[in-house]
Design a protein around this motif. Structure first.
Motif, mmCIF file in Angstrom:
data_model
loop_
_atom_site.group_PDB
_atom_site.id
_atom_site.type_symbol
_atom_site.label_atom_id
_atom_site.label_comp_id
_atom_site.label_asym_id
_atom_site.label_seq_id
_atom_site.Cartn_x
_atom_site.Cartn_y
_atom_site.Cartn_z
ATOM 1 N N SER A 11 0.859 -1.189 0.000
ATOM 2 C CA SER A 11 0.000 0.000 0.000
ATOM 3 C C SER A 11 0.886 1.226 0.000
ATOM 4 O O SER A 11 1.940 1.244 0.655
ATOM 5 N N VAL A 12 0.451 2.262 -0.705
ATOM 6 C CA VAL A 12 1.271 3.474 -0.800
ATOM 7 C C VAL A 12 1.342 4.210 0.533
ATOM 8 O O VAL A 12 2.293 4.954 0.791
ATOM 9 N N ASP A 13 0.332 4.007 1.410
ATOM 10 C CA ASP A 13 0.292 4.737 2.670
ATOM 11 C C ASP A 13 0.970 4.003 3.812
ATOM 12 O O ASP A 13 0.989 4.463 4.944
ATOM 13 N N SER A 14 1.542 2.851 3.535
ATOM 14 C CA SER A 14 2.184 2.076 4.590
ATOM 15 C C SER A 14 3.103 1.050 3.962
ATOM 16 O O SER A 14 3.026 0.759 2.772
ATOM 17 N N ASN A 15 4.012 0.500 4.779
ATOM 18 C CA ASN A 15 4.860 -0.567 4.263
ATOM 19 C C ASN A 15 4.967 -1.678 5.296
ATOM 20 O O ASN A 15 4.686 -1.473 6.476
ATOM 21 N N ILE A 16 5.364 -2.828 4.829
ATOM 22 C CA ILE A 16 5.481 -3.989 5.708
ATOM 23 C C ILE A 16 6.898 -4.552 5.582
ATOM 24 O O ILE A 16 7.107 -5.755 5.483
ATOM 25 N N SER A 17 7.860 -3.635 5.604
ATOM 26 C CA SER A 17 9.253 -4.026 5.384
ATOM 27 C C SER A 17 9.756 -4.998 6.437
ATOM 28 O O SER A 17 10.549 -5.897 6.133
ATOM 29 N N GLN A 18 9.312 -4.843 7.692
ATOM 30 C CA GLN A 18 9.758 -5.764 8.741
ATOM 31 C C GLN A 18 9.271 -7.187 8.469
ATOM 32 O O GLN A 18 10.004 -8.159 8.649
ATOM 33 N N ILE A 19 8.023 -7.277 8.050
ATOM 34 C CA ILE A 19 7.456 -8.590 7.736
ATOM 35 C C ILE A 19 8.188 -9.213 6.552
ATOM 36 O O ILE A 19 8.526 -10.402 6.558
ATOM 37 N N ILE A 20 8.461 -8.412 5.534
ATOM 38 C CA ILE A 20 9.170 -8.906 4.353
ATOM 39 C C ILE A 20 10.565 -9.389 4.728
ATOM 40 O O ILE A 20 11.029 -10.433 4.250
ATOM 41 N N LYS A 21 11.241 -8.667 5.626
ATOM 42 C CA LYS A 21 12.572 -9.081 6.065
ATOM 43 C C LYS A 21 12.516 -10.434 6.773
ATOM 44 O O LYS A 21 13.369 -11.305 6.547
ATOM 45 N N ILE A 22 11.513 -10.632 7.618
ATOM 46 C CA ILE A 22 11.360 -11.912 8.320
ATOM 47 C C ILE A 22 11.181 -13.041 7.312
ATOM 48 O O ILE A 22 11.789 -14.109 7.431
ATOM 49 N N LEU A 23 10.359 -12.805 6.300
ATOM 50 C CA LEU A 23 10.111 -13.840 5.295
ATOM 51 C C LEU A 23 11.375 -14.155 4.496
ATOM 52 O O LEU A 23 11.688 -15.323 4.251
ATOM 53 N N LYS A 24 12.105 -13.127 4.099
ATOM 54 C CA LYS A 24 13.351 -13.347 3.362
ATOM 55 C C LYS A 24 14.366 -14.088 4.221
ATOM 56 O O LYS A 24 15.085 -14.971 3.727
ATOM 57 N N ASP A 25 14.426 -13.741 5.516
ATOM 58 C CA ASP A 25 15.359 -14.409 6.424
ATOM 59 C C ASP A 25 15.013 -15.889 6.592
ATOM 60 O O ASP A 25 15.865 -16.686 7.011
ATOM 61 N N ASN A 26 13.755 -16.249 6.288
ATOM 62 C CA ASN A 26 13.321 -17.634 6.406
ATOM 63 C C ASN A 26 13.198 -18.309 5.036
ATOM 64 O O ASN A 26 12.446 -19.267 4.869
ATOM 65 N N ASN A 27 13.946 -17.786 4.076
ATOM 66 C CA ASN A 27 14.124 -18.419 2.757
ATOM 67 C C ASN A 27 12.885 -18.398 1.869
ATOM 68 O O ASN A 27 12.785 -19.203 0.936
ATOM 69 N N PHE A 28 11.948 -17.470 2.122
ATOM 70 C CA PHE A 28 10.853 -17.267 1.191
ATOM 71 C C PHE A 28 11.319 -16.310 0.100
ATOM 72 O O PHE A 28 12.028 -15.345 0.371
#
Length: 220
Positions: A11-28
Motif C-alpha cells: 500500500s502506498v500509505d504504509s509498508n510492511i518491510s519488517q514482515i518482508i525481512k522476516i520472510l526473506k530471512d526464512n528463505n521465502f
C-alpha cells in the motif's frame, strides 16, 4: 530448487518491510508490487504459492481484486495484512484465506503463513511421505530419498507439488498445465506426460496413478 514464492501487494500509505525481512530471512522468495495492475502483470507471467495483500483503509479495488482471483478459480492462498481492525471482516467476505493485524508478534505472522502453506496440502507437518524412504518437503520443495535430494527439474516438481495438494483426487492435464505454466505461456499436453514420466522414473511408477479420461492422481 525454488523455495516458496510470495507475491506481496503493498500500500502506498504504509509498508510492511519488517514482515518482508522476516520472510526473506526464512528463505521465502518475495516479489513486491505497488498497485493492482503490477500485481496482475506478475501473476500473468509467473506462479506463486501465496499472495500477501496489504490493505490499510477501506479499498474496494483491493477487495474486488481478491474476489476476482476467486471468481477465476485462482487457488493460490490469499493473506490480507492490515493495521485497521475494520478491514478484517470485509477481507473474509471478499474471499481472503487469512487476515492479520500488523502489530501482532512477528513470529506469529511467520507461523500463520506456514500454516496457510500446510493447509494447501492438508497436513500439519513439513513433509509428505511418498514411499517408505521417499518424502516431499513442502517448504524447500525437494524430493528426498533417505534425506538425499532427488532432482526432478522445475516443471516436474511443480506437477508433483500440485498433485500432492489434491491427493486422492484426479487432476486433469489442463489443470496441471495451469499449475505448471503461467497464463502467458502456452504448452501442450505432451509436455505434461513427459514430466509425469520423469517423476515416475525417479520415485517409482506406483506413486502417480493415471486415467485416460480423468487425468492423474496421487492416493492419500
Amino acid at each position: 530448487m525454488n523455495a516458496i514464492k510470495i507475491l506481496v501487494l503493498e500500500s502506498v500509505d504504509s509498508n510492511i518491510s519488517q514482515i518482508i525481512k522476516i520472510l526473506k530471512d526464512n528463505n521465502f522468495q518475495i516479489k513486491i508490487c505497488n498497485d493492482n495492475n503490477e500485481f496482475f502483470e506478475c501473476i500473468y507471467n509467473n506462479l506463486y504459492d501465496l499472495y500477501i495483500i496489504n490493505i490499510n483503509q477501506m479499498s474496494l479495488s483491493r477487495f474486488h481484486l481478491i474476489k476476482l482471483l476467486n471468481d477465476f478459480h485462482d487457488m493460490t492462498m490469499k493473506m490480507v495484512i492490515t493495521s485497521a481492525s475494520n478491514i478484517i471482516v470485509p477481507s473474509f467476505i471478499y474471499g481472503c484465506d487469512e487476515c492479520i493485524i500488523k502489530n501482532i508478534d512477528k513470529k506469529e505472522i511467520l507461523l500463520r503463513i506456514k500454516a496457510l502453506i500446510r493447509r494447501q496440502f492438508h497436513i500439519h507437518t513439513d513433509r509428505i511421505l511418498l514411499k517408505k524412504n521417499i518424502s516431499y518437503d513442502i517448504f524447500s520443495k525437494k524430493v528426498l530419498k533417505n534425506d538425499e535430494e532427488l532432482f526432478l527439474g522445475e516443471k516436474a516438481q511443480l506437477i508433483l507439488d500440485y498433485l500432492l495438494k489434491y491427493r486422492g483426487n484426479f487432476v486433469s492435464s489442463s489443470d496441471l498445465e495451469s499449475a505448471v505454466y503461467p497464463v502467458s505461456n502456452n504448452c501442450k499436453n505432451g509436455s505434461i506426460r513427459f514430466h509425469i514420466h520423469k517423476i515416475r522414473q525417479l520415485i517409482g511408477n506406483d506413486v502417480i496413478i493415471s486415467n485416460r479420461t480423468n487425468g492423474y492422481k496421487i492416493d492419500e
